[in-house]
Motif scaffolding. Structure first.
Motif, PDB file in Angstrom:
ATOM      1  N   SER A 289       3.152  13.728  -1.165  1.00 36.99           N
ATOM      2  CA  SER A 289       1.932  13.391  -0.421  1.00 36.99           C
ATOM      3  C   SER A 289       1.793  14.316   0.784  1.00 36.99           C
ATOM      4  CB  SER A 289       1.987  11.937   0.060  1.00 36.99           C
ATOM      5  OG  SER A 289       2.103  11.034  -1.014  1.00 36.99           O
TER       6      SER A 289
ATOM      7  N   GLN B 183      -2.352  12.292   4.267  1.00 37.93           N
ATOM      8  CA  GLN B 183      -2.312  11.103   3.419  1.00 37.93           C
ATOM      9  C   GLN B 183      -1.282  10.105   3.931  1.00 37.93           C
ATOM     10  OE1 GLN B 183      -1.462  13.144  -0.251  1.00 37.93           O
ATOM     11  NE2 GLN B 183      -3.579  12.951  -0.991  1.00 37.93           N
TER      12      GLN B 183
ATOM     13  N   ILE C 189       0.832  -1.204   0.000  1.00 40.66           N
ATOM     14  CA  ILE C 189       0.000   0.000   0.000  1.00 40.66           C
ATOM     15  C   ILE C 189       0.868   1.257   0.000  1.00 40.66           C
ATOM     16  CG2 ILE C 189      -0.218  -0.043   2.523  1.00 40.66           C
ATOM     17  CD1 ILE C 189      -2.828   1.259  -0.019  1.00 40.66           C
ATOM     18  N   ILE C 190       1.998   1.229   0.715  1.00 39.65           N
ATOM     19  CA  ILE C 190       2.882   2.395   0.729  1.00 39.65           C
ATOM     20  C   ILE C 190       3.499   2.614  -0.639  1.00 39.65           C
ATOM     21  CG2 ILE C 190       4.909   3.433   1.805  1.00 39.65           C
ATOM     22  CD1 ILE C 190       4.377   1.755   4.282  1.00 39.65           C
TER      23      ILE C 190
ATOM     24  N   CYS D 204      -2.103   6.372   5.237  1.00 41.93           N
ATOM     25  CA  CYS D 204      -1.457   5.237   4.582  1.00 41.93           C
ATOM     26  C   CYS D 204      -0.690   4.390   5.592  1.00 41.93           C
ATOM     27  CB  CYS D 204      -0.525   5.737   3.480  1.00 41.93           C
ATOM     28  SG  CYS D 204       0.273   4.411   2.550  1.00 41.93           S
TER      29      CYS D 204
ATOM     30  N   SER E   2      -1.385   0.509   6.367  1.00 39.25           N
ATOM     31  CA  SER E   2      -0.272  -0.436   6.319  1.00 39.25           C
ATOM     32  C   SER E   2      -0.179  -1.235   7.618  1.00 39.25           C
ATOM     33  CB  SER E   2       1.036   0.335   6.078  1.00 39.25           C
ATOM     34  OG  SER E   2       2.152  -0.495   6.175  1.00 39.25           O
TER      35      SER E   2
ATOM     36  N   VAL F  64       0.927   4.286  -2.918  1.00 38.57           N
ATOM     37  CA  VAL F  64       0.276   5.542  -2.538  1.00 38.57           C
ATOM     38  C   VAL F  64       1.243   6.692  -2.265  1.00 38.57           C
ATOM     39  CG1 VAL F  64      -1.151   6.613  -0.743  1.00 38.57           C
ATOM     40  CG2 VAL F  64      -1.758   4.357  -1.645  1.00 38.57           C
ATOM     41  N   ILE F  65       2.348   6.427  -1.578  1.00 37.35           N
ATOM     42  CA  ILE F  65       3.153   7.509  -1.009  1.00 37.35           C
ATOM     43  C   ILE F  65       4.255   7.995  -1.947  1.00 37.35           C
ATOM     44  CG2 ILE F  65       4.743   8.114   0.855  1.00 37.35           C
ATOM     45  CD1 ILE F  65       1.805   8.063   1.650  1.00 37.35           C
TER      46      ILE F  65
END
Length: 245
Positions: A166, A170, A157-158, A174, A178, A161-162
């Motif tokens: 960011s 956010q 997920i990191i 995240c 995580s 997304v990151i």
């Protein structure tokens, strides 16, 4: 086992750790794995730890102890974040010199790793991963985060997304998603969770607090986000999938 993550974005840092330790299924305890060092005028440093609890606690105690009680510690008086990371590495080497051979004789490896994040006046916020040998690396634009402990469940997920651009909100959300993924997949990781949000140039971990099991953190908490992700997967039409022979 444990899970800690530190994320560096343009507007600051997010540091998150769990607090579960275990030495078998019937020996589960709670110990904080986040230590905060700050001076409101010019610096804030947050240290996350994973590995042998005796080693990591000994390192933190060394960092908190000043040779002269009237003077600040070597760690808190470091001129920059690189120097602060070196102090942590030196403390690890000192504990290894004292305990490493005895641990080996009893069948244990010397295992203690840290994530150090913070800001010292005169430079930008910085993030370091410090290894058991006392050496360390610094985060980059391409890799704006570090994980220690049980990292594999919370990494995807990191990665998706990151970025450095960011927002802090956010990044915090995240990090919590995580952590939630890791808690769901590994029983040796669990709450309470310690979360510190460090805003750039404010020199304080003003948002540091604990979250216990079941406590909502955001309007969209990690479980709600995970539920929506599952629904989105279920709605994906077969025609949208790319198949390979």
């Amino acid at each position: 086992m444990t899970y800690c993550v530190g994320l560096l974005v343009d507007t600051g840092l997010v540091m998150l750790s769990d607090s579960r330790t275990n030495a078998g299924v019937d020996q589960i305890n709670t110990f904080r794995k986040m230590a905060t060092f700050q001076h409101a005028q010019d610096r804030v440093l947050v240290l996350l730890s994973a590995g042998n609890l005796g080693i990591t606690q000994a390192v933190v105690n060394l960092l908190e102890t000043a040779e002269d009680p009237a003077q600040p510690t070597r760690f808190l008086s470091a001129p920059n974040m690189f120097a602060a990371a070196r102090v942590v590495g030196d403390a690890l080497r000192s504990i290894h010199e004292r305990d490493g051979e005895d641990l080996r004789e009893h069948g244990y490896e010397f295992n203690g790793t840290f994530i150090l994040g913070g800001q010292i006046k005169g430079e930008e916020p910085r993030l370091f991963h410090i290894y058991s040998a006392g050496n360390f690396i610094e985060s980059s634009i391409d890799t704006p985060y570090f994980q220690i402990g049980e990292s594999k469940y919370g990494k995807p997920i990191i990665d998706r997304v990151i970025t450095r651009s960011s927002s802090l909100a956010q990044a915090a959300k995240c990090a919590l998603v995580s952590m939630d993924s890791t808690i769901r997949s590994n029983l040796s990781v669990g709450p309470p969770l310690d979360l510190a949000i460090i805003k750039r140039d404010e020199f304080q971990a003003g948002d540091a607090h604990q979250h216990r099991h079941g406590q909502r953190v955001f309007q969209d908490d990690p479980r709600a986000l995970g539920f929506r992700a599952a629904r989105s997967f279920q709605r994906t039409a077969q025609s949208e999938l790319v198949t390979h022979p």
